[in-house]
Motif scaffolding. Structure first.
Motif, PDB file in Angstrom:
ATOM      1  N   VAL A 136       0.876  -1.171   0.000  1.00  0.00           N
ATOM      2  CA  VAL A 136       0.000   0.000   0.000  1.00  0.00           C
ATOM      3  C   VAL A 136       0.914   1.223   0.000  1.00  0.00           C
ATOM      4  N   THR A 137       0.891   1.985  -1.081  1.00  0.00           N
ATOM      5  CA  THR A 137       1.907   3.014  -1.264  1.00  0.00           C
ATOM      6  C   THR A 137       1.398   4.190  -2.091  1.00  0.00           C
ATOM      7  N   ASP A 138       2.178   5.265  -2.085  1.00  0.00           N
ATOM      8  CA  ASP A 138       1.893   6.430  -2.928  1.00  0.00           C
ATOM      9  C   ASP A 138       2.541   6.325  -4.301  1.00  0.00           C
ATOM     10  N   TYR A 139       3.348   5.279  -4.522  1.00  0.00           N
ATOM     11  CA  TYR A 139       4.217   5.241  -5.693  1.00  0.00           C
ATOM     12  C   TYR A 139       3.827   4.114  -6.660  1.00  0.00           C
ATOM     13  N   PRO A 140       3.106   4.440  -7.725  1.00  0.00           N
ATOM     14  CA  PRO A 140       2.694   3.403  -8.683  1.00  0.00           C
ATOM     15  C   PRO A 140       3.850   2.815  -9.482  1.00  0.00           C
ATOM     16  N   GLU A 141       4.984   3.511  -9.539  1.00  0.00           N
ATOM     17  CA  GLU A 141       6.074   3.057 -10.390  1.00  0.00           C
ATOM     18  C   GLU A 141       6.743   1.771  -9.894  1.00  0.00           C
ATOM     19  N   TYR A 142       6.452   1.341  -8.670  1.00  0.00           N
ATOM     20  CA  TYR A 142       7.055   0.106  -8.155  1.00  0.00           C
ATOM     21  C   TYR A 142       6.162  -1.117  -8.357  1.00  0.00           C
ATOM     22  N   ALA A 143       5.027  -0.924  -8.990  1.00  0.00           N
ATOM     23  CA  ALA A 143       4.052  -2.011  -9.111  1.00  0.00           C
ATOM     24  C   ALA A 143       4.606  -3.195  -9.906  1.00  0.00           C
ATOM     25  N   ALA A 144       5.240  -2.925 -11.051  1.00  0.00           N
ATOM     26  CA  ALA A 144       5.739  -4.010 -11.897  1.00  0.00           C
ATOM     27  C   ALA A 144       6.760  -4.859 -11.158  1.00  0.00           C
ATOM     28  N   CYS A 145       7.666  -4.203 -10.463  1.00  0.00           N
ATOM     29  CA  CYS A 145       8.687  -4.923  -9.699  1.00  0.00           C
ATOM     30  C   CYS A 145       8.042  -5.774  -8.606  1.00  0.00           C
ATOM     31  N   SER A 146       7.012  -5.242  -7.979  1.00  0.00           N
ATOM     32  CA  SER A 146       6.343  -5.950  -6.889  1.00  0.00           C
ATOM     33  C   SER A 146       5.662  -7.210  -7.389  1.00  0.00           C
ATOM     34  N   TYR A 147       4.972  -7.119  -8.520  1.00  0.00           N
ATOM     35  CA  TYR A 147       4.263  -8.292  -9.026  1.00  0.00           C
ATOM     36  C   TYR A 147       5.217  -9.388  -9.476  1.00  0.00           C
ATOM     37  N   GLU A 148       6.434  -9.014  -9.833  1.00  0.00           N
ATOM     38  CA  GLU A 148       7.438 -10.028 -10.148  1.00  0.00           C
ATOM     39  C   GLU A 148       7.804 -10.845  -8.916  1.00  0.00           C
ATOM     40  N   LEU A 149       7.549 -10.272  -7.740  1.00  0.00           N
ATOM     41  CA  LEU A 149       7.813 -10.959  -6.477  1.00  0.00           C
ATOM     42  C   LEU A 149       6.569 -11.655  -5.940  1.00  0.00           C
TER      43      LEU A 149
END
Length: 202
Positions: A114-127
């Protein structure tokens, strides 16, 4: 006929409170890990948002919030020493980011960022995180959809790890029934009738 035995202890323990019209007929109520609440921690450095998120989660009623932390560093030792099913975590904190925290865990529980930063979404889903929620879009409806994913994931894991097939003797034959396939049980004196998706066992 199926004699009552310890192999069916879990079934007898979760027979629903809800009776139908016929006597001694019960439906199995939610044969999944929601029989116990999902043990959850929240990691958020903003105290106001942490309070808001925690209250939303508690209000929903499907999770057991066992601890909250300001940073992943403070949470890491707790996760190593306690059973945690799910982590709601922010991404950026002063001492450690949420993604590095997830990578540092040997056997991580389920994660929701849960974050303010959408730019980390792709990296997160890889995990393999379950969900990625933008703070400004967090509402009760959005959280409910998120928790639907959580419940399905935890249920599947619990089913695979805990609910092993039950061995049933039928005369000279042996059958294995998956707990999730059981619809209901009808008590008949010292015996029971097991009704499943694939047949009836006496």
């Amino acid at each position: 006929m199926l004699k009552y035995n310890l192999r069916l202890w879990w079934t007898l323990a979760i027979v629903a409170i809800f009776k139908v019209n016929k006597p001694k007929l019960f439906f199995i109520y939610n044969l999944c890990p929601m029989m116990h609440q999902v043990r959850t921690i929240v990691i958020e450095h903003d105290p106001l948002f942490k309070k808001y998120l925690t209250e939303l989660l508690m209000e929903n009623g499907r999770l057991n919030i066992i601890a909250t932390f300001d940073t992943p560093v403070k949470a890491r030792e707790f996760v190593r020493q306690n059973k945690v099913d799910l982590i709601f975590s922010t991404i950026l904190t002063p001492d450690m980011d949420g993604i590095s925290f997830l990578k540092s865990l040997i056997a991580p529980p389920f994660f929701v960022f849960v974050t303010d930063y959408p730019e980390y979404a792709a990296c997160s889903y890889e995990l393999d995180v379950l969900d990625y929620v933008i703070k400004s879009m967090l509402t009760k409806d959005r959280l409910s959809k998120c928790l639907d994913k959580v419940i399905r994931a935890v249920a599947d894991k619990w089913d695979n790890e805990v609910l092993q097939p039950i061995k049933i003797k039928d005369g000279y034959s042996t059958h294995f029934v998956k707990p999730k396939d059981i619809l209901y049980i009808r008590a008949q004196g010292d015996y029971m009738q097991l009704v499943t998706l694939h047949g009836i066992w006496l």
